[in-house]
Design a protein around this motif. Structure first.
Motif, mmCIF file in Angstrom:
data_model
loop_
_atom_site.group_PDB
_atom_site.id
_atom_site.type_symbol
_atom_site.label_atom_id
_atom_site.label_comp_id
_atom_site.label_asym_id
_atom_site.label_seq_id
_atom_site.Cartn_x
_atom_site.Cartn_y
_atom_site.Cartn_z
ATOM 1 N N SER A 249 0.824 -1.207 0.000
ATOM 2 C CA SER A 249 0.000 0.000 0.000
ATOM 3 C C SER A 249 0.859 1.259 0.000
ATOM 4 O O SER A 249 0.551 2.238 -0.710
ATOM 5 C CB SER A 249 -0.921 -0.012 1.223
ATOM 6 N N PHE A 250 1.943 1.237 0.769
ATOM 7 C CA PHE A 250 2.852 2.392 0.814
ATOM 8 C C PHE A 250 3.470 2.635 -0.560
ATOM 9 O O PHE A 250 3.535 3.772 -1.059
ATOM 10 C CB PHE A 250 3.932 2.139 1.858
ATOM 11 N N ALA A 251 3.938 1.545 -1.213
ATOM 12 C CA ALA A 251 4.560 1.693 -2.527
ATOM 13 C C ALA A 251 3.553 2.162 -3.571
ATOM 14 O O ALA A 251 3.874 3.005 -4.426
ATOM 15 C CB ALA A 251 5.185 0.363 -2.943
ATOM 16 N N LYS A 252 2.344 1.633 -3.525
ATOM 17 C CA LYS A 252 1.325 2.091 -4.478
ATOM 18 C C LYS A 252 0.963 3.557 -4.233
ATOM 19 O O LYS A 252 0.663 4.294 -5.194
ATOM 20 C CB LYS A 252 0.084 1.203 -4.361
ATOM 21 N N PHE A 253 0.962 3.965 -2.983
ATOM 22 C CA PHE A 253 0.720 5.376 -2.672
ATOM 23 C C PHE A 253 1.784 6.264 -3.319
ATOM 24 O O PHE A 253 1.470 7.294 -3.940
ATOM 25 C CB PHE A 253 0.710 5.555 -1.156
ATOM 26 N N GLU A 254 3.042 5.856 -3.195
ATOM 27 C CA GLU A 254 4.111 6.640 -3.819
ATOM 28 C C GLU A 254 4.020 6.593 -5.337
ATOM 29 O O GLU A 254 4.349 7.573 -6.026
ATOM 30 C CB GLU A 254 5.475 6.112 -3.360
ATOM 31 N N THR A 255 3.574 5.457 -5.866
ATOM 32 C CA THR A 255 3.416 5.348 -7.322
ATOM 33 C C THR A 255 2.332 6.289 -7.817
ATOM 34 O O THR A 255 2.475 6.922 -8.883
ATOM 35 C CB THR A 255 3.080 3.896 -7.700
ATOM 36 N N ARG A 256 1.230 6.401 -7.074
ATOM 37 C CA ARG A 256 0.169 7.338 -7.471
ATOM 38 C C ARG A 256 0.653 8.774 -7.443
ATOM 39 O O ARG A 256 0.155 9.611 -8.200
ATOM 40 C CB ARG A 256 -1.037 7.164 -6.539
ATOM 41 N N LEU A 257 1.610 9.044 -6.580
ATOM 42 C CA LEU A 257 2.197 10.389 -6.538
ATOM 43 C C LEU A 257 3.332 10.541 -7.530
ATOM 44 O O LEU A 257 4.040 11.564 -7.509
ATOM 45 C CB LEU A 257 2.712 10.688 -5.121
ATOM 46 N N LYS A 258 3.544 9.506 -8.389
ATOM 47 C CA LYS A 258 4.604 9.503 -9.411
ATOM 48 C C LYS A 258 5.991 9.571 -8.785
ATOM 49 O O LYS A 258 6.923 10.145 -9.356
ATOM 50 C CB LYS A 258 4.399 10.651 -10.403
ATOM 51 N N GLU A 259 6.118 8.971 -7.629
ATOM 52 C CA GLU A 259 7.424 8.858 -6.955
ATOM 53 C C GLU A 259 7.914 7.411 -7.129
ATOM 54 O O GLU A 259 7.929 6.615 -6.191
ATOM 55 C CB GLU A 259 7.287 9.217 -5.476
ATOM 56 N N GLN A 260 8.329 7.088 -8.370
ATOM 57 C CA GLN A 260 8.726 5.708 -8.652
ATOM 58 C C GLN A 260 9.982 5.292 -7.885
ATOM 59 O O GLN A 260 10.120 4.136 -7.471
ATOM 60 C CB GLN A 260 8.955 5.510 -10.151
ATOM 61 N N ASP A 261 10.894 6.218 -7.704
ATOM 62 C CA ASP A 261 12.125 5.872 -6.971
ATOM 63 C C ASP A 261 11.821 5.526 -5.517
ATOM 64 O O ASP A 261 12.385 4.578 -4.951
ATOM 65 C CB ASP A 261 13.119 7.035 -7.040
ATOM 66 N N ARG A 262 10.922 6.307 -4.919
ATOM 67 C CA ARG A 262 10.531 6.002 -3.544
ATOM 68 C C ARG A 262 9.842 4.630 -3.471
ATOM 69 O O ARG A 262 10.103 3.832 -2.572
ATOM 70 C CB ARG A 262 9.572 7.071 -3.012
ATOM 71 N N ALA A 263 8.945 4.388 -4.433
ATOM 72 C CA ALA A 263 8.229 3.106 -4.446
ATOM 73 C C ALA A 263 9.207 1.946 -4.620
ATOM 74 O O ALA A 263 9.096 0.908 -3.952
ATOM 75 C CB ALA A 263 7.187 3.094 -5.564
ATOM 76 N N ARG A 264 10.183 2.098 -5.517
ATOM 77 C CA ARG A 264 11.167 1.032 -5.731
ATOM 78 C C ARG A 264 11.973 0.783 -4.462
ATOM 79 O O ARG A 264 12.268 -0.369 -4.105
ATOM 80 C CB ARG A 264 12.075 1.409 -6.888
ATOM 81 N N ALA A 265 12.340 1.852 -3.787
ATOM 82 C CA ALA A 265 13.099 1.693 -2.539
ATOM 83 C C ALA A 265 12.270 0.973 -1.479
ATOM 84 O O ALA A 265 12.793 0.139 -0.718
ATOM 85 C CB ALA A 265 13.534 3.062 -2.024
ATOM 86 N N ILE A 266 10.970 1.267 -1.434
ATOM 87 C CA ILE A 266 10.097 0.588 -0.469
ATOM 88 C C ILE A 266 10.008 -0.896 -0.787
ATOM 89 O O ILE A 266 10.088 -1.754 0.116
ATOM 90 C CB ILE A 266 8.703 1.239 -0.480
ATOM 91 N N TYR A 267 9.843 -1.224 -2.070
ATOM 92 C CA TYR A 267 9.777 -2.634 -2.450
ATOM 93 C C TYR A 267 11.051 -3.374 -2.066
ATOM 94 O O TYR A 267 11.017 -4.489 -1.528
ATOM 95 C CB TYR A 267 9.536 -2.757 -3.954
ATOM 96 N N LYS A 268 12.181 -2.785 -2.367
ATOM 97 C CA LYS A 268 13.454 -3.447 -2.060
ATOM 98 C C LYS A 268 13.641 -3.609 -0.553
ATOM 99 O O LYS A 268 14.123 -4.657 -0.084
ATOM 100 C CB LYS A 268 14.611 -2.645 -2.649
ATOM 101 N N TYR A 269 13.279 -2.583 0.177
ATOM 102 C CA TYR A 269 13.405 -2.677 1.638
ATOM 103 C C TYR A 269 12.513 -3.784 2.185
ATOM 104 O O TYR A 269 12.930 -4.573 3.051
ATOM 105 C CB TYR A 269 13.039 -1.338 2.263
ATOM 106 N N ALA A 270 11.290 -3.858 1.665
ATOM 107 C CA ALA A 270 10.364 -4.887 2.145
ATOM 108 C C ALA A 270 10.863 -6.283 1.805
ATOM 109 O O ALA A 270 10.793 -7.203 2.627
ATOM 110 C CB ALA A 270 8.983 -4.658 1.535
#
Length: 724
Positions: A249-270
């Protein structure tokens, strides 16, 4: 019982004139069931007195029923509803109060009581009832829901909020909190709703409740607050209680805000924090994310992450599975992250085998070797490479076993670093501590490449003093002396070698010595070596090799005709020697080789002379003595034997065998009588040609000829038949 009360017997058992059928019975039952049931007539009240009488009678009935069973709630409810229908609100209220004195924990009584007051718009009375109900039964949510709904219907939002606050003090279930939040959202009280959410996640800190709060903040446009909520959720719950849905949910939230780098970092951390069993959906979502927003590197990173999680689970289950460590290190090497690669290698080499046996260490040692090779070729860290080799050599129990590969790779690494003194010191230590053939060979090869002949000689002397029976080492030592042009030392080494008492495969040594002399065109020396070898071993292959040497010897002449006499002489000597020793198989092999030679280089006469020596193979039987043969008598086994034409000892037995065989065949055909058996036997003795023996008869006839020649022909025939 009186006689008259007994049932009278039926005297006439004939069928009645009028019969009742089953169809008639069903029709009558249907007609009777369709009749209207009894309905009590309605009582008509004409005046007030009749009404009072009716009320008194009805109340008396209810009171009597209550007096019989006052715990029956249905009676109380009917009584109160009847009083309410007459407009007697006070009496109905009295009935409810009396019933609550008896069953104050019954929810239906409270709800019906409150609904009656609300129906008649007695709001304060209804509030009083709900207050009493939630005070007595605070864990019954339906009272709170009815209470708050009544206040909201009356547009008393403050009162409803006050009721919710009283309710929340009891820390009810999640639905109660969500109802409170929905109330605030309906009246756009976002700040108050945020406060309720904050208290809600404090009371019920499940991940799904944090997600509801974050989505609420996102819905009202406060993305900064939503991000803070996600971060606070991960921080508060910790790695143990945070599930994959929070990260997704956190990564999809960042994706909706067009923050792909943040979303990728969240996925990798998870993926790095969660075990594979709890991150199955996370892998799939991350793969879809990379396919949608990432490039080739991102997709490869997803694959690497999945495999990394898999390897981590496998090594956690069995840390001594070195094949998994090999795959894990190769995976990390493909990523190019030096810190992570070193970390995996360090973890792998820390898993030392528990048993000091070489078979358990073979796979483990390759982890050290791969680590050292990677540090040298990829990381270019020579000091770390040297430290890895040193640590590995210190770890191996050299008194029990050693690994020559590690010593030699370390030496080659030192040579590449131009540390020749270090390389010689390392290999010298290995030879002194745990000498092995491979260590000596590797050390000598390295010194030969460095053209240090004197050191090579010293090493060979130590090598051969340690293992003097190694024929291959003597041969290599002699070839080294020959390569530097010192034939005297080469011959001296060969002479010392063939003088050793115990040699491993001496034929290699003799062949190498002879080949050297032939290559140097010292044919007389080579002939002398063959003669010396024949004194030690008269093997058939030595004779064949000697004959081939004579054919290729230039001292015997240029043409084939001048060389053939020497070759035939060798073959003849070998044939006579093997005949004298009784080696029939080797003798047959020699004759066959001799014939092939005559076919290639000889003439017809010489070929015919050799073919006259060709033996014939026959099958014989012999008795096998032993425990497996079954006792004293033993068992018979078949074997192949060779009959040579020039073997005088085989002819008498062969002739006797042919006679018996011919006699046996005639007996089968019925051509012989008992009176003329002797004449037929004599005829066979005079005119029969020698034929190939039949399977199993030769041995039997040998025994018969030696022991009982004076028996009659009929007895010999019967014995031959039994043996066959």
């Amino acid at each position: 019982m009186d006689r008259g009360q007994r049932s009278s017997k039926v005297k006439n058992k004939n069928a009645a004139q009028v019969q009742i059928t089953a169809e008639q019975l069903l029709r009558e039952a249907q007609e009777r069931s369709s009749e209207q049931p009894f309905v009590k007539e309605k009582q008509k009240i004409a005046d007030l007195d009749e009404l009072n009488d009716y009320k008194q009678k009805k109340r008396k009935g209810f009171e009597d029923a209550i007096r019989k069973n006052r715990n029956h709630v249905g009676t109380w409810l009917k009584y109160a509803a009847w009083e309410e229908s007459l407009g007697e609100i006070e009496r109905a209220r009295s009935v409810f109060e009396r019933s609550l004195d008896i069953e104050h924990r019954n929810q239906t009584l409270w709800i019906k009581y409150a609904e009656m007051e609300m129906k008649h718009k007695n709001v304060n009375m209804a509030r009083n009832i709900f207050d009493r109900a939630v005070a007595i039964l605070p864990r019954v949510d339906v009272f709170w829901y009815k209470y708050t709904y009544m206040e909201e219907v009356l547009d008393n939002v403050a009162g409803a909020r006050q009721v919710f606050e009283r309710w929340m003090s009891w820390e009810p279930a999640e639905d109660a909190w969500l109802a409170y939040i929905k109330l605030e959202k309906r009246y756009t009280e976002n700040a108050k709703a945020r406060g309720v959410f904050q208290r809600f996640v404090g009371c019920h800190p499940q991940p799904k409740n944090w997600l509801k709060w974050a989505k609420f903040e996102e819905s009202i446009g406060r993305t900064d607050h939503s991000r803070e909520i996600y971060e606070k959720c991960i921080e508060t719950l910790g790695e143990e209680f945070v599930d994959q849905n929070v990260y997704i949910s956190f990564a999809k939230f960042e994706t909706r805000l067009k923050e792909q780098d943040r979303a990728r970092a969240i996925y990798k951390y998870a993926l790095s924090k969660l075990p594979k069993s709890k991150a199955e959906n996370l892998h799939n979502v991350y793969s879809q994310f990379e396919k949608q927003f990432g490039g080739r590197e991102g997709i490869e990173d997803v694959i690497v992450t999945k495999r990394r999680v898999k390897y981590e689970e496998e090594v956690s289950q069995n840390s001594k599975d070195y094949d998994v460590w090999f795959d894990y290190t190769r995976l990390e090497e493909s990523t190019g992250d030096f810190d992570r690669i070193r970390d995996v290698y360090e973890r792998a080499i820390a898993e030392i085998p528990l048993i000091k046996e070489k078979r358990f260490w073979r796979r483990y040692i390759y982890l050290w070797l791969f680590y050292a090779v990677w540090e040298e070729r990829v990381a270019k860290d020579m000091e770390r490479t040297k430290a890895i080799f040193t640590q590995c050599l210190n770890l191996i129990p050299h008194k029990t076993f050693t690994f020559a590969k590690v010593w030699l790779l370390y030496a080659k690494f030192l040579i590449r670093r131009n540390d020749f003194a270090g390389f010689r010191k390392a290999l010298g230590t290995s030879i002194g501590m745990c000498p092995k053939d491979r260590l000596f060979r590797g050390y000598i090869e390295l010194e030969l490449k460095l053209q240090e002949v004197d050191r090579v000689r010293t090493l060979y002397e130590k090598y051969l003093s340690w293992n003097a029976g190694n024929s291959a080492a003597w041969v290599r030592y002699a070839h080294v002396e020959r390569s530097v042009g010192d034939m005297d030392r080469c011959r001296g080494i060969f002479e010392i070698a063939i003088g050793q008492e115990a040699l491993e495969m001496p034929e290699i040594l003799w062949k190498a010595y002879i080949d050297v002399e032939i290559e140097e065109e010292e044919y007389s020396r080579a002939r002398d070596l063959y003669e010396r070898l024949l004194k030690r071993s008269e093997h058939v292959k030595v004779w064949i090799a000697y004959a081939r040497f004579e054919y290729g010897n230039a001292d015997n002449g240029e043409g084939a005709s001048s060389r053939l006499p020497a070759v035939r002489a060798i073959f003849s000597r070998g044939y006579d020697t093997l005949r004298r020793k009784g080696e029939k198989h080797d003798r047959a092999f020699l004759v066959e080789t001799w014939r092939e030679f005559e076919k290639s280089f000889g003439d017809k006469d010489s070929l015919a002379a050799v073919e006259a020596k060709i033996p014939r193979m026959v099958k014989k039987r012999r008795r096998v003595e032993g425990e497996e043969s079954g006792g004293v008598g033993g068992m018979w086994e078949e074997y192949n034997d060779y009959l040579f034409p020039d073997d005088e000892t085989e002819r008498p037995n062969l002739k006797l065998f042919e006679m018996a065989h011919a006699w046996k065949e005639k007996m089968k055909l019925g051509l012989l009588d008992s009176d003329d058996e002797d004449e037929d036997s004599d005829d066979e003795d005079e005119g029969a040609n020698v034929k190939a023996p039949v399977e199993g008869d030769a041995e039997a006839l040998d025994d018969g000829a030696n022991s009982k020649r004076k028996r009659t022909d009929s007895e010999a025939a019967s014995d031959a038949e039994e043996d066959s």
